[in-house]
Enzyme design. Structure first.
Site, short mmCIF file in Angstrom:
data_model
loop_
_atom_site.label_atom_id
_atom_site.label_comp_id
_atom_site.label_asym_id
_atom_site.label_seq_id
_atom_site.Cartn_x
_atom_site.Cartn_y
_atom_site.Cartn_z
N MET A 211 0.81 -1.23 0.00
CA MET A 211 0.00 0.00 0.00
C MET A 211 0.84 1.28 0.00
O MET A 211 0.31 2.36 0.26
CB MET A 211 -0.96 -0.01 1.21
N ASP B 172 1.25 -12.77 3.58
CA ASP B 172 -0.01 -13.47 3.32
C ASP B 172 -0.16 -13.76 1.83
O ASP B 172 0.56 -13.19 1.01
CB ASP B 172 -1.22 -12.67 3.84
N1 HPA Z 1 -2.93 -6.17 0.79
C1 HPA Z 1 -2.36 -4.97 0.86
N2 HPA Z 1 -1.27 -4.73 1.53
C2 HPA Z 1 -0.69 -5.76 2.16
C3 HPA Z 1 -1.23 -7.03 2.12
C4 HPA Z 1 -2.40 -7.27 1.40
O1 HPA Z 1 -2.92 -8.38 1.36
N3 HPA Z 1 -0.43 -7.84 2.86
C5 HPA Z 1 0.57 -7.07 3.32
N4 HPA Z 1 0.42 -5.82 2.90
#
Ligand code: HPA
Length: 235
Positions: free
Chosen positions: A181, A205
């Site tokens: 992000m 993740d």
């Molecule tokens: N989305 C956006 N930003 C992130 C994510 C995600 O799944 N995992 C770690 N930063």
């Protein structure tokens, strides 16, 4: 001092590590730096300066998302004279060749964010890493035997996005490997202001399987990335 970083100009180093989480900034300072001085605590967005292997370096929490990240990065550059910014964060993988706990060395950043359209209108700027740092990170990751990939990241404005599945399909069709992000804003600011920047991301993740790494692994993989960042910055 600046509005969000209340410190003297000389309290911040030329080179700054940028985790999103201010508690990670504290962990990095306590674990890796000597002669540590905490220079900021405004809004709990901790910033520290110390030395790693004799090299002066700072670490500053940025918060999550491009608007928050942008405030800290711009104040570090404009007020404190930062010349090299390295984001160290996490990402969600969208690629079968980027596994949980791997490190993504972010080459370029796609985005659905509002900041660059608001800056540049219909001109679509391509936010990319500084080649010098990218190449060094690549060589170091290889020589340290880390599990890593070099590729593009999709910098999203929304963590919870009702159009997330559709955007993931587009990203995958373009070979974009993961989602974060902040990176698009870091790379844009670096080009606008003539400084060097790089993002390193550990995969926390998976947008393919829904799996997340357990918190104990989170700390270990995060440490490996911090060490890669430090070895990249200081030969
Ligand atoms: N989305 C956006 N930003 C992130 C994510 C995600 O799944 N995992 C770690 N930063």
């Amino acid at each position: 001092m600046s509005i969000h970083i209340v410190a003297d100009k000389d309290q911040v180093a030329d080179t700054v590590l940028l985790p999103g989480d201010p508690l990670r900034a504290r962990h990095i300072a306590q674990t890796y730096f000597t002669d540590v001085v905490q220079y900021n605590e405004i809004r709990g967005m901790y910033g520290y300066t110390g030395y790693w292997n004799g090299n002066r370096v700072s670490v500053q929490g940025t918060g999550m998302g491009m608007p928050s990240f942008s405030i800290y990065a711009q104040e570090l550059i404009d007020t404190f004279g930062a010349k090299r910014l390295v984001r160290i964060g996490t990402c969600g993988t969208m690629s079968p060749s980027l596994n949980l706990k791997d490190i993504l060395i972010a080459q370029g950043a796609d985005s659905d964010g509002g900041m660059n359209p608001s800056r540049f209108g219909s001109y679509q700027f391509a936010p990319t890493a500084s080649f010098n740092l990218l190449e060094r990170a690549y060589q170091k990751a290889k020589s340290l035997g880390l599990s890593y990939a070099v590729g593009n990241v999709f910098t999203s404005d929304q963590f919870y996005d009702i159009h997330g599945e559709q955007k993931k399909k587009i990203a995958q069709s373009l070979g974009t490997m993961a989602v974060d992000m902040e990176t698009s804003e870091l790379y844009t600011l670096a080009h606008m202001k003539g400084i060097e920047a790089l993002t390193l991301l550990t995969v926390s993740d998976s947008l393919l399987s829904g799996e997340q790494i357990p918190s104990i692994d989170r700390q270990n993989t995060f440490n490996a990335m911090v060490e890669l960042a430090l070895h990249t910055l200081f030969k």
